[in-house]
Motif scaffolding. Sequence first.
Motif, PDB file in Angstrom:
ATOM      1  N   GLU A 191       0.823  -1.214   0.000  1.00  0.00           N
ATOM      2  CA  GLU A 191       0.000   0.000   0.000  1.00  0.00           C
ATOM      3  C   GLU A 191       0.857   1.263   0.000  1.00  0.00           C
ATOM      4  O   GLU A 191       0.590   2.199  -0.762  1.00  0.00           O
ATOM      5  N   SER A 192       1.879   1.309   0.834  1.00  0.00           N
ATOM      6  CA  SER A 192       2.725   2.509   0.884  1.00  0.00           C
ATOM      7  C   SER A 192       3.551   2.651  -0.391  1.00  0.00           C
ATOM      8  O   SER A 192       3.759   3.765  -0.885  1.00  0.00           O
ATOM      9  N   LEU A 193       4.016   1.539  -0.947  1.00  0.00           N
ATOM     10  CA  LEU A 193       4.783   1.591  -2.186  1.00  0.00           C
ATOM     11  C   LEU A 193       3.902   2.012  -3.364  1.00  0.00           C
ATOM     12  O   LEU A 193       4.319   2.832  -4.198  1.00  0.00           O
ATOM     13  N   ALA A 194       2.692   1.478  -3.431  1.00  0.00           N
ATOM     14  CA  ALA A 194       1.768   1.846  -4.513  1.00  0.00           C
ATOM     15  C   ALA A 194       1.442   3.339  -4.444  1.00  0.00           C
ATOM     16  O   ALA A 194       1.408   4.020  -5.476  1.00  0.00           O
ATOM     17  N   LYS A 206       2.860  -8.161  -6.969  1.00  0.00           N
ATOM     18  CA  LYS A 206       1.822  -7.132  -6.891  1.00  0.00           C
ATOM     19  C   LYS A 206       2.425  -5.733  -7.117  1.00  0.00           C
ATOM     20  O   LYS A 206       1.854  -4.908  -7.832  1.00  0.00           O
ATOM     21  N   ILE A 207       3.580  -5.484  -6.519  1.00  0.00           N
ATOM     22  CA  ILE A 207       4.275  -4.199  -6.691  1.00  0.00           C
ATOM     23  C   ILE A 207       4.640  -3.996  -8.157  1.00  0.00           C
ATOM     24  O   ILE A 207       4.419  -2.920  -8.724  1.00  0.00           O
ATOM     25  N   MET A 208       5.205  -5.019  -8.776  1.00  0.00           N
ATOM     26  CA  MET A 208       5.629  -4.900 -10.178  1.00  0.00           C
ATOM     27  C   MET A 208       4.432  -4.716 -11.110  1.00  0.00           C
ATOM     28  O   MET A 208       4.499  -3.940 -12.063  1.00  0.00           O
ATOM     29  N   LYS A 209       3.353  -5.419 -10.847  1.00  0.00           N
ATOM     30  CA  LYS A 209       2.152  -5.238 -11.671  1.00  0.00           C
ATOM     31  C   LYS A 209       1.625  -3.817 -11.555  1.00  0.00           C
ATOM     32  O   LYS A 209       1.190  -3.218 -12.541  1.00  0.00           O
ATOM     33  N   ILE A 223      12.619  -0.754 -16.921  1.00  0.00           N
ATOM     34  CA  ILE A 223      12.506  -1.085 -15.499  1.00  0.00           C
ATOM     35  C   ILE A 223      13.602  -2.095 -15.189  1.00  0.00           C
ATOM     36  O   ILE A 223      13.772  -3.076 -15.914  1.00  0.00           O
ATOM     37  N   GLU A 224      14.346  -1.837 -14.110  1.00  0.00           N
ATOM     38  CA  GLU A 224      15.361  -2.804 -13.701  1.00  0.00           C
ATOM     39  C   GLU A 224      15.149  -3.158 -12.237  1.00  0.00           C
ATOM     40  O   GLU A 224      14.664  -2.337 -11.458  1.00  0.00           O
ATOM     41  N   ILE A 225      15.480  -4.395 -11.913  1.00  0.00           N
ATOM     42  CA  ILE A 225      15.446  -4.857 -10.533  1.00  0.00           C
ATOM     43  C   ILE A 225      16.885  -5.188 -10.163  1.00  0.00           C
ATOM     44  O   ILE A 225      17.524  -6.004 -10.825  1.00  0.00           O
ATOM     45  N   ILE A 226      17.391  -4.545  -9.116  1.00  0.00           N
ATOM     46  CA  ILE A 226      18.748  -4.826  -8.654  1.00  0.00           C
ATOM     47  C   ILE A 226      18.670  -5.891  -7.575  1.00  0.00           C
ATOM     48  O   ILE A 226      17.989  -5.718  -6.561  1.00  0.00           O
ATOM     49  N   THR A 227      19.350  -6.994  -7.804  1.00  0.00           N
ATOM     50  CA  THR A 227      19.311  -8.149  -6.915  1.00  0.00           C
ATOM     51  C   THR A 227      20.729  -8.658  -6.675  1.00  0.00           C
ATOM     52  O   THR A 227      21.634  -8.375  -7.465  1.00  0.00           O
ATOM     53  N   GLY A 266      21.391 -11.752  -6.824  1.00  0.00           N
ATOM     54  CA  GLY A 266      21.505 -12.918  -7.706  1.00  0.00           C
ATOM     55  C   GLY A 266      21.493 -14.261  -7.008  1.00  0.00           C
ATOM     56  O   GLY A 266      21.827 -15.261  -7.629  1.00  0.00           O
ATOM     57  N   THR A 267      21.088 -14.314  -5.753  1.00  0.00           N
ATOM     58  CA  THR A 267      21.099 -15.587  -5.035  1.00  0.00           C
ATOM     59  C   THR A 267      19.722 -16.252  -4.961  1.00  0.00           C
ATOM     60  O   THR A 267      19.623 -17.364  -4.470  1.00  0.00           O
ATOM     61  N   ILE A 268      18.703 -15.564  -5.444  1.00  0.00           N
ATOM     62  CA  ILE A 268      17.321 -16.072  -5.358  1.00  0.00           C
ATOM     63  C   ILE A 268      16.733 -16.175  -6.753  1.00  0.00           C
ATOM     64  O   ILE A 268      16.836 -15.235  -7.548  1.00  0.00           O
ATOM     65  N   VAL A 269      16.088 -17.284  -7.039  1.00  0.00           N
ATOM     66  CA  VAL A 269      15.384 -17.438  -8.310  1.00  0.00           C
ATOM     67  C   VAL A 269      13.972 -16.870  -8.125  1.00  0.00           C
ATOM     68  O   VAL A 269      13.254 -17.287  -7.216  1.00  0.00           O
ATOM     69  N   PRO A 270      13.593 -15.898  -8.956  1.00  0.00           N
ATOM     70  CA  PRO A 270      12.244 -15.295  -8.793  1.00  0.00           C
ATOM     71  C   PRO A 270      11.143 -16.326  -8.981  1.00  0.00           C
ATOM     72  O   PRO A 270      11.245 -17.225  -9.817  1.00  0.00           O
ATOM     73  N   LYS A 271      10.070 -16.181  -8.182  1.00  0.00           N
ATOM     74  CA  LYS A 271       8.927 -17.081  -8.265  1.00  0.00           C
ATOM     75  C   LYS A 271       7.727 -16.367  -8.868  1.00  0.00           C
ATOM     76  O   LYS A 271       6.610 -16.790  -8.683  1.00  0.00           O
ATOM     77  N   ILE A 272       7.968 -15.271  -9.576  1.00  0.00           N
ATOM     78  CA  ILE A 272       6.874 -14.480 -10.086  1.00  0.00           C
ATOM     79  C   ILE A 272       6.925 -14.379 -11.599  1.00  0.00           C
ATOM     80  O   ILE A 272       7.940 -14.616 -12.221  1.00  0.00           O
ATOM     81  N   SER A 273       5.796 -14.016 -12.152  1.00  0.00           N
ATOM     82  CA  SER A 273       5.720 -13.693 -13.576  1.00  0.00           C
ATOM     83  C   SER A 273       4.830 -12.483 -13.701  1.00  0.00           C
ATOM     84  O   SER A 273       3.766 -12.419 -13.097  1.00  0.00           O
ATOM     85  N   PHE A 274       5.280 -11.501 -14.446  1.00  0.00           N
ATOM     86  CA  PHE A 274       4.482 -10.298 -14.614  1.00  0.00           C
ATOM     87  C   PHE A 274       4.628  -9.777 -16.014  1.00  0.00           C
ATOM     88  O   PHE A 274       5.373 -10.229 -16.802  1.00  0.00           O
TER      89      PHE A 274
END
Length: 104
Positions: free
Chosen positions: A41-44, A75-78, A90-94, A96-104
């Motif tokens: 909510e605060s990010l949106a 939800k944030i990315m959508k 749009i870039e996401i800085i990570t 690199g140790t986690i495989v994303p579980k999302i699709s958008f």
Amino acid sequence: MNTELKMKRCGIIITYRCNLKCKLCTAYSPYYKKPPHFSYESLALSIDKYFSMVSFVDKFTVSGGEPLIHDELEKIMKHLLEYSNQIGTIEIITNGTIVPKISF
């Protein structure tokens, strides 16, 4: 008078939580006793306010901490993608140790 505001870069930190404890962390994540973790909510609201003032940004960055551990990342990315006509890249800085579980 031109009322458009165009930006080169901007970003939003969605969490300071991280799965690593890097000594030279640029977000200082390991040094928080309780790392800030922002609600959808605060990010949106922040995203909405930003794009109500900025007509276009060349590059918009989502970062943290480790943004891929945020439980509402999809939800944030959508929500951010609702402004895709106002964003070049749009870039996401990570770390690199986690495989994303999302699709958008």
